[in-house]
Design an enzyme around this catalytic site. Structure first.
Site, PDB file in Angstrom:
ATOM      1  N   CYS A  90       0.925  -1.184   0.131  1.00 57.03           N
ATOM      2  CA  CYS A  90      -0.132  -0.068   0.120  1.00 57.03           C
ATOM      3  C   CYS A  90       0.991   1.272  -0.036  1.00 57.03           C
ATOM      4  O   CYS A  90       0.607   2.310  -0.778  1.00 57.03           O
ATOM      5  CB  CYS A  90      -0.936  -0.020   1.313  1.00 57.03           C
ATOM      6  SG  CYS A  90      -1.911  -1.437   0.949  1.00 57.03           S
ATOM      7  N   HIS A  91       1.628   1.345   0.981  1.00 54.82           N
ATOM      8  CA  HIS A  91       2.525   2.638   0.995  1.00 54.82           C
ATOM      9  C   HIS A  91       3.981   2.317   1.335  1.00 54.82           C
ATOM     10  O   HIS A  91       4.785   3.268   1.593  1.00 54.82           O
ATOM     11  CB  HIS A  91       1.822   3.501   2.298  1.00 54.82           C
ATOM     12  CG  HIS A  91       0.422   3.725   2.158  1.00 54.82           C
ATOM     13  ND1 HIS A  91      -0.516   2.905   2.597  1.00 54.82           N
ATOM     14  CD2 HIS A  91      -0.252   4.735   1.241  1.00 54.82           C
ATOM     15  CE1 HIS A  91      -1.741   3.295   2.367  1.00 54.82           C
ATOM     16  NE2 HIS A  91      -1.636   4.432   1.504  1.00 54.82           N
ATOM     17  N   GLY A  92       4.607   1.094   0.853  1.00 56.66           N
ATOM     18  CA  GLY A  92       5.895   0.659   0.701  1.00 56.66           C
ATOM     19  C   GLY A  92       6.850   0.678   2.003  1.00 56.66           C
ATOM     20  O   GLY A  92       7.803   1.409   1.982  1.00 56.66           O
TER      21      GLY A  92
END
Lengths: 169, 420
Positions: free
Chosen positions: A133-135
């Site tokens: 999703c956001h690394g």
């Protein structure tokens, strides 16, 4: 009006407001609390998992309280990699020994501590998990190493009922 | 407000109106004096009213067939698409209607930004508008959860987890919102309830929005007050009604194009996969209208500060009337602001694009620069510009600006120099 003594009327006003506030609170609280987890949700508090078929290096995912739990049987290399990390390199310093009582088994919630996605297994820069999703990157102990997540993946309360069965919750 | 007292002509009308002055209200709405220089950017209020009514009507009919239960929601949506008479049409209108609603609201908001409609004496109209916009986002988000597809489930997980960034009480709030330890059936049923409620709250606020508008009257493209009595205005009916009606027709053509020719292009294919709490889709993206804020969230590397930045980006709009220090409303007479306005438009579009791209490498860098610029625009550029900018002379009246013949020598001279 001249002396400081509260008037009968002022006292009655204050007392009425106070009783009114308590009454409103007593009515509002049930309306708020009904949204908290109900008895049937709380009843699903624990789950037992048979891990006899998990081979070293593999991870299984089970559902507990609606959330995925990763159970990884770690290889010796993964364990030594997790143990060799210096505490000052960690965003959320936790020793591997404290996260995995039995170093071969790592049990943790498969929930990214950023915004709750399920990280992908065997991915990322630290041979552990990677959240798409956001690394966020997690290491072989499920600790946050890089990315926006603030904390390591949570280790739930669990115990080995016998050599092959883990009870979560 | 109406400039004259109204008396119904019929005896029955007078009898009724003395007891409930609905006819006076209707007369006020038809005779409402409107600046005669309003352009087509002013037609989006009517278009937005149409969008709200469309969403309420299609939503009510969908609710007759939808089942708000984690085990049945996904199937009931498919049931609507395949079995219910015209169910596909109603659902596609509702789903694309949300996008059309946001398209119109963004044009409406940027119209206000260009012509300074948020400035005194229209601050309350503007703030009510921002509250409506916030409620729209809440309604759209919860509506997107109801089909219980993969994007529904994981979008709900990510957005509700935003609250976990609050120190100390965050986790408790998230559990309370979910009604469990993850997004599950209790979450779905309460989202359905709120999704049903919010449009009616919006409807109430729209009434207040229009009421507040009718106190000072409309702003207009030259941004000066209308002189009363004067030839600056035309009655709302039939002049604005017919203009709004024409604009609405044009808008409906665009709307119908999406509904009939490409109904799924604004959605995400992953939402046709039923929710699965064990697997997160490889690439989670919100609906297009939330992308700029999503980009701001992701561009801050800290969890709490990311959430704070995203909320500030929206709430900063509420104090805009006090951040913009310029007394001149319309950007037409603000040569510098006009340029910064278009930079802001580009900045928001860039943020939207970055929100759809993975948060890494060059994308992340650009998103960070664009986020910084967004706040710079409101917190530095606007306050400073009000003092530094040399504005152009404004016309004395709307009639002058429309007819070109000028009593204002300065404006006339300026126009001449422009023509050369």
């Amino acid at each position: 009006m001249s002396d400081k003594k509260p008037k009968r009327r002022e006292f009655l006003f204050t007392a009425s407001y106070a009783v009114g506030a308590v009454g409103v609170g007593a009515v509002v609280w049930p309306l708020v609390d009904q949204m908290n987890p109900d008895a049937s949700v709380k009843a699903l508090a624990s789950t037992e998992v048979d891990v006899s078929s998990v081979k070293p290096g593999n991870t299984i995912t089970v559902l507990w309280r609606g959330k995925p739990v990763f159970i990884r049987r770690r290889t010796p290399e993964e364990i030594s990699e997790a143990k060799s990390v210096k505490m000052e390199d960690l965003k959320h310093p936790e020793k591997d020994e404290d996260r995995a009582k039995n170093p071969e088994w790592l049990v943790m919630l498969g929930v990214c501590t950023h915004l709750g996605c399920v990280p992908l297994n065997d991915k990322g820069d630290y041979d552990g998990w990677f959240c798409p999703c956001h690394g966020s990157h997690y290491d072989t102990s499920g600790r946050i190493r890089k990315g926006p997540a603030p904390l390591n993946m949570e280790v739930p309360k669990y115990e080995f009922v016998n050599a092959n069965t883990i009870k979560i919750g | 407000m109406s400039d004259h007292e109204y008396t119904p002509t019929s005896k029955a009308g007078k009898w009724f109106n003395d007891r409930l002055p609905l006819l006076t209200l209707a007369n006020h709405l038809t005779d409402y004096p409107t600046p005669k220089n309003l352009n087509y950017w002013w037609t989006f209020g009517g278009i937005l009213t149409f969008c709200l009514i469309t969403q309420i009507v299609t939503g009510l009919t969908l609710a007759m067939h939808y089942i708000a239960h984690a085990d049945m929601a996904f199937e009931s949506v498919e049931h609507i698409m395949r079995d219910v008479n015209y169910g596909w049409l109603i659902r596609y209108i509702h789903a694309n209607g949300a996008s059309m609603f946001f398209l119109a609201v963004y044009i409406h908001i940027f119209r206000s930004l260009f012509y300074g409609s948020y400035k005194s004496p229209r601050e309350i109209i503007w703030i009510i508008g921002i509250i409506i916009y916030l409620l729209m986002m809440a309604a759209a988000f919860m509506g997107y959860v109801l089909p219980w597809g993969q994007m529904s489930f994981w979008g709900a997980t990510v957005i509700t987890n935003l609250f976990s960034a609050i120190p100390l009480v965050g986790e408790g709030i998230v559990t309370w919102l979910w009604g469990g330890y993850s997004v599950d059936n209790p979450t779905l049923t309460r989202f359905f309830t709120l999704h049903y409620l919010i449009p009616f709250l919006i409807l109430g606020l729209v009434v207040l929005h229009i009421w507040a508008l009718h106190v000072p009257g409309n702003n207009n493209p030259v941004g000066i007050d209308i002189k009363k009595p004067s030839k600056d205005t035309v009655p709302f009916h039939p002049y604005i009604v017919i203009k709004d009606g024409f604009a609405l027709l044009m808008f409906m053509i665009v709307f119908a194009f999406f509904v009939f020719y490409t109904p799924n292009i604004l959605g995400h294919a992953d939402n046709y996969i039923e929710a699965n709490p064990m697997v997160t889709p490889a690439h989670i993206v919100p609906e297009w209208y939330l992308l700029p804020f999503y980009a701001i969230l992701r561009s801050v590397p800290d969890k709490l500060l990311g959430v704070v930045a995203m909320l500030s980006a929206i709430l900063i709009l509420a104090v805009l009337p006090w951040l913009d220090t310029s007394k001149i409303r319309s950007a037409v007479f603000r040569p510098l602001y006009k340029q910064f306005y278009w930079i802001l438009v580009a900045d928001v579009l860039i943020l939207g694009y970055m929100g759809a791209m993975p948060a890494e490498g060059l994308y992340l860098l650009i998103a960070r620069v664009a986020t910084a610029y967004y706040f710079l625009h409101f917190l530095v550029v606007l306050p400073v510009l009000g003092f530094k900018e040399k504005t152009l002379p404004i016309p004395l009246s709307i009639t002058e600006s429309v007819l070109g013949g000028s009593a204002n020598l300065a404006t006339a001279k300026h126009k001449e120099s422009f023509d050369k």
